[in-house]
Design a protein around this motif. Sequence first.
Motif: not given
Length: 341
Positions: A77, A8, A35, A73
Amino acid sequence: MTRVGVIGCGFFAGNHLNAWKQLAGEGVELVAVCDMDAGKARAAAEAFGIAGVYGDGAAMLAAEKLDLVDIVTQVRSHKPLVELCLNAGVPTIVQKPFALSLDDCVAMRDLSARVGVPLAVHENFRFQAPLQLAKRILDSGEIGQANWARINFRTAHDIYTGQPYLRTEEKLVINDLGVHVLDVARFFLGEARHISAETQHRRTDIAGEDTATMLVRHEFGAVSVVECTYEARRLPDLFPQVLLELEGTRGSVVVKANYEVVVTADGAARTITAEPDVQPWMQQPWNVVQDSVVATCAHILKAYRAGEMPGVSAADNVKTIALCEAAYEAAEREVAVRPRG
Ligand code: NAD
Ligand code: 89Y
């Protein structure tokens, strides 16, 4: 050397990347970023000089030998990514909120125990410098046994530009901020017996509640008033400072605006300033939070290296999420609710 991979690379991840970089002197090496947005992963890798760049967590785990994965994130998720990392045997940290349901948090906590791989939640607000000072004073016994607190986070700072997803969350302020302030309540006064809550949806162009006023009775009899709002239009706006009034049998600790801490003990008062440790990469008004990110990473790293449970372990954070769940139920049913678990 601890080889760290970050999953992330969005709005908040820069703080984690900077924190891990700042911890290089403690033997941390940032070796990979991931990412699903390739541009964001590449930009982070370039900015921080990181060799490993991935668009998928599984690919990163397969290619890199990591000692720690840091997941930054959004909440939906978290569970699949945590499962991926724990099943790969890599000690993991995941951002708050741990998950949107208590059952998901319990499942992640239990998986961590079953596979014997540590999991912590990046719950950083208790690491704000003045709150850490207040906790040290409480633990020293100077104010006696704490039995009452007010904890508040009141702002109208524009959080929606940086985090536009907050506009559409139907359960907003308790999940996003309540996790922090209820965690602070537990940090100072221990577990909750029950909670009551009033929520308000004061700003009409967002989906969720933006204000929560909560009352907690703690197991050992203490009471806390815990407030959080994104709709307090007052100046100065203290975002993102958490304020605290903590009273005990011998005195009190009050965390005021701008890191001023007033300690009263046995009838005498003194004022201490507990400034965050400001680094060149930090900017106002975020620096107290950015400093708390460094402190959180350092705390978890130290615990993992020592084979100990961090204060913000998955098992600990499950109790904060149970309290958030109970707060939503209390607001809906208009009763005090005992947190599950
Ligand atoms: P964001 O949407 O800006 O960034 C998340 C990034 O993760 C995005 O770039 C997205 O492409 C990527 N991503 C999503 N799923 C992925 C996956 N499966 N694999 C790889 N990449 C994936 O979100 P944000 O504002 O940075 O928030 C991230 C988390 O940080 C949230 O949980 C938020 O609540 C939390 N947060 C915490 C604080 C704090 O003080 N603790 C402050 C702000 C945000
Ligand atoms: O999402 C929130 C959080 O966790 O800390 C501050 C924030 O970014 C906005 O209030």
